[in-house]
Design a protein around this motif. Sequence first.
Motif, mmCIF file in Angstrom:
data_model
loop_
_atom_site.group_PDB
_atom_site.id
_atom_site.type_symbol
_atom_site.label_atom_id
_atom_site.label_comp_id
_atom_site.label_asym_id
_atom_site.label_seq_id
_atom_site.Cartn_x
_atom_site.Cartn_y
_atom_site.Cartn_z
ATOM 1 N N LEU A 295 1.116 14.573 23.126
ATOM 2 C CA LEU A 295 -0.171 14.942 22.543
ATOM 3 C C LEU A 295 -0.007 15.390 21.101
ATOM 4 N N THR A 296 1.098 16.052 20.808
ATOM 5 C CA THR A 296 1.365 16.467 19.429
ATOM 6 C C THR A 296 1.531 15.262 18.517
ATOM 7 N N VAL A 297 2.193 14.225 19.006
ATOM 8 C CA VAL A 297 2.358 13.012 18.209
ATOM 9 C C VAL A 297 1.018 12.345 17.953
ATOM 10 N N ASP A 298 0.166 12.291 18.977
ATOM 11 C CA ASP A 298 -1.159 11.693 18.788
ATOM 12 C C ASP A 298 -1.964 12.453 17.736
ATOM 13 N N GLU A 299 -1.919 13.775 17.776
ATOM 14 C CA GLU A 299 -2.628 14.566 16.772
ATOM 15 C C GLU A 299 -2.038 14.351 15.380
ATOM 16 N N PHE A 300 -0.729 14.250 15.299
ATOM 17 C CA PHE A 300 -0.080 14.011 14.006
ATOM 18 C C PHE A 300 -0.504 12.661 13.423
ATOM 19 N N LEU A 301 -0.548 11.636 14.256
ATOM 20 C CA LEU A 301 -0.945 10.315 13.768
ATOM 21 C C LEU A 301 -2.413 10.303 13.333
ATOM 22 N N GLN A 302 -3.257 11.028 14.031
ATOM 23 C CA GLN A 302 -4.656 11.103 13.627
ATOM 24 C C GLN A 302 -4.806 11.799 12.278
ATOM 25 N N ARG A 303 -4.072 12.866 12.066
ATOM 26 C CA ARG A 303 -4.127 13.550 10.764
ATOM 27 C C ARG A 303 -3.637 12.644 9.646
ATOM 28 N N GLN A 304 -2.551 11.911 9.907
ATOM 29 C CA GLN A 304 -2.034 11.011 8.879
ATOM 30 C C GLN A 304 -3.025 9.896 8.578
ATOM 31 N N ALA A 305 -3.723 9.418 9.602
ATOM 32 C CA ALA A 305 -4.715 8.370 9.383
ATOM 33 C C ALA A 305 -5.886 8.891 8.550
ATOM 34 N N GLN A 306 -6.305 10.120 8.784
ATOM 35 C CA GLN A 306 -7.379 10.702 7.986
ATOM 36 C C GLN A 306 -6.961 10.883 6.540
ATOM 37 N N ILE A 307 -5.727 11.309 6.333
ATOM 38 C CA ILE A 307 -5.229 11.454 4.959
ATOM 39 C C ILE A 307 -5.198 10.103 4.260
ATOM 40 N N ARG A 309 -7.098 7.513 4.919
ATOM 41 C CA ARG A 309 -8.462 7.070 4.636
ATOM 42 C C ARG A 309 -9.015 7.751 3.393
ATOM 43 N N ARG A 310 -8.745 9.056 3.255
ATOM 44 C CA ARG A 310 -9.233 9.753 2.064
ATOM 45 C C ARG A 310 -8.552 9.252 0.807
ATOM 46 N N ALA A 311 -7.267 8.923 0.929
ATOM 47 C CA ALA A 311 -6.549 8.439 -0.250
ATOM 48 C C ALA A 311 -7.011 7.058 -0.669
ATOM 49 N N ASN A 312 -7.433 6.229 0.291
ATOM 50 C CA ASN A 312 -7.847 4.862 -0.006
ATOM 51 C C ASN A 312 -9.351 4.720 -0.201
ATOM 52 N N ALA A 313 -10.094 5.835 -0.133
ATOM 53 C CA ALA A 313 -11.543 5.751 -0.286
ATOM 54 C C ALA A 313 -11.899 5.371 -1.718
ATOM 55 N N PRO A 314 -12.887 4.467 -1.943
ATOM 56 C CA PRO A 314 -13.285 4.059 -3.295
ATOM 57 C C PRO A 314 -14.040 5.172 -3.998
ATOM 58 N N PRO A 315 -14.082 5.172 -5.335
ATOM 59 C CA PRO A 315 -14.823 6.210 -6.066
ATOM 60 C C PRO A 315 -16.316 6.127 -5.798
ATOM 61 N N THR A 316 -16.996 7.251 -5.922
ATOM 62 C CA THR A 316 -18.446 7.299 -5.690
ATOM 63 C C THR A 316 -19.179 6.573 -6.809
ATOM 64 N N PRO A 317 -20.022 5.588 -6.496
ATOM 65 C CA PRO A 317 -20.722 4.828 -7.548
ATOM 66 C C PRO A 317 -21.860 5.642 -8.151
ATOM 67 N N TYR A 323 -24.807 0.696 -3.776
ATOM 68 C CA TYR A 323 -23.421 0.360 -3.414
ATOM 69 C C TYR A 323 -23.210 0.719 -1.951
ATOM 70 N N GLU A 324 -22.701 -0.199 -1.207
ATOM 71 C CA GLU A 324 -22.413 0.026 0.212
ATOM 72 C C GLU A 324 -20.921 0.308 0.370
ATOM 73 N N GLU A 325 -20.633 1.499 0.778
ATOM 74 C CA GLU A 325 -19.226 1.902 0.917
ATOM 75 C C GLU A 325 -18.584 1.187 2.093
ATOM 76 N N PRO A 326 -17.453 0.583 1.869
ATOM 77 C CA PRO A 326 -16.807 -0.129 2.980
ATOM 78 C C PRO A 326 -16.343 0.846 4.046
ATOM 79 N N LYS A 327 -16.228 0.317 5.249
ATOM 80 C CA LYS A 327 -15.770 1.129 6.372
ATOM 81 C C LYS A 327 -14.302 1.479 6.181
ATOM 82 N N PRO A 328 -13.950 2.711 6.490
ATOM 83 C CA PRO A 328 -12.543 3.106 6.325
ATOM 84 C C PRO A 328 -11.660 2.344 7.294
ATOM 85 N N THR A 329 -10.477 2.085 6.884
ATOM 86 C CA THR A 329 -9.519 1.358 7.714
ATOM 87 C C THR A 329 -8.171 2.019 7.617
ATOM 88 N N THR A 330 -7.411 1.892 8.648
ATOM 89 C CA THR A 330 -6.060 2.473 8.673
ATOM 90 C C THR A 330 -4.983 1.413 8.658
#
Length: 404
Positions: A295-307, A309-317, A323-330
């Motif tokens: 369960l700890t590994v699953d939580e760790f992977l979820q946190r890394q995926a959120q990080i 997504r935030r790092a790959n998010a496009p700038p606010t237009p 502008y339609e923001e694309p869906k986040p992807t991991t």
Amino acid sequence: MAYQRYPSRYGQCDSFFVDCPDEGLYVQRATERERARNIAKMQQRVIQEDLSRMTREEYQEDILDHMEHMEGQTLPDVNSIDIQTEIQWFMRPYLLDFLVEAHAAFQLLPETLFLAVNLLDRYCSRRVVYKRHYQLVGCAALLIAAKYGDRKDRVPTVRELKSMCCSLYDDEMFTQMEWHVLQTLNWIIGHPTVDSFLQLALSEVEHDPEVEHMALYIAEIALFHKEFVSTRPSVLARSSLALARCILSRNQAKHSDWAGAYDPATVLNLSNHLYQPSQVLSRKYSVAQLSQVSLTVDEFLQRQAQIARRANAPPTPPASVHYEEPKPTTEAYLGPQTPQKHHYGGAVVNHGVLTPPITPDNDQFDGKCSGLIPRVYPTTPTPVPNVRHIQPQYYQNQYIHHVQ
């Protein structure tokens, strides 16, 4: 009570007991003697531990050199397994799921599982194995490993293994296969397992059960993948420990220490296989006794995926631009995924001895229990009565091979 004699009209009577004021003194002396014995036992235990530690430190380098030499002599050959005519790599995870659950059912030591898988792979490197005997070889390897290094009262019996295999094999077949595995391996059973090297690395630092359980979980995940079959256990142990400390945010070992000399490429490969672990293995390490590391590994992977997504998010237009923001992807973060189970083709083995025992003339393998790969994976088990300390979920047909 103190014994005293009192005269009577019938003469001396020896059957009367009266309270004696000295009784408390006797009890106190007995208590002091028991306390002294306990103190002496504790002192002897401390002396034994000190002598054992001093001996271990004196011969630790020699022991480590011997273990590293032995691990090279007892590694399986992946290329030899590749050319098996019937068993394929996609069958291996299902057999390992069966062995993991059997290992947990009998409450065997961690090193027993690693040794059993090593014996299984080494045997498949030297002998032609029929797919209907693949599970039998796995049971024989687990039986040998348990007899070699585990507690005697926890070693599985042939009757129990037969019940777990739905009576697919006779009692004589287990005995014959056990003997044939030992003969094939020239009775060389001793193999430095990942757990042995892991305990050696953990002995240098303060005991941390969560780190130990996490490293074992990662090392057992590696058992399911072909690319780690021929990897040295010492490399896997140090890499698993380094990845476990990374996930748990623990300090890494010094590079000058033996545990700190891990392989970065192996750590990266292990991290890529954390996303799709075996469901049986994930359930095993989700209990509190093993620190719930899955369960700890699953939580760790979820946190890394959120990080990611935030790092790959496009700038606010700008507000004026629609502008339609694309869906986040991991996908960009996940990188290489656990490979799917492919059907590896194999050339005919020109040299080798067919694996005994010979299949009986009457086709007993076409019955209800005629397959290793589960039809529904995983499913709810059905209990089987009168079997020693084995949980019901280890006796359903999902482990019996039906690969056609």
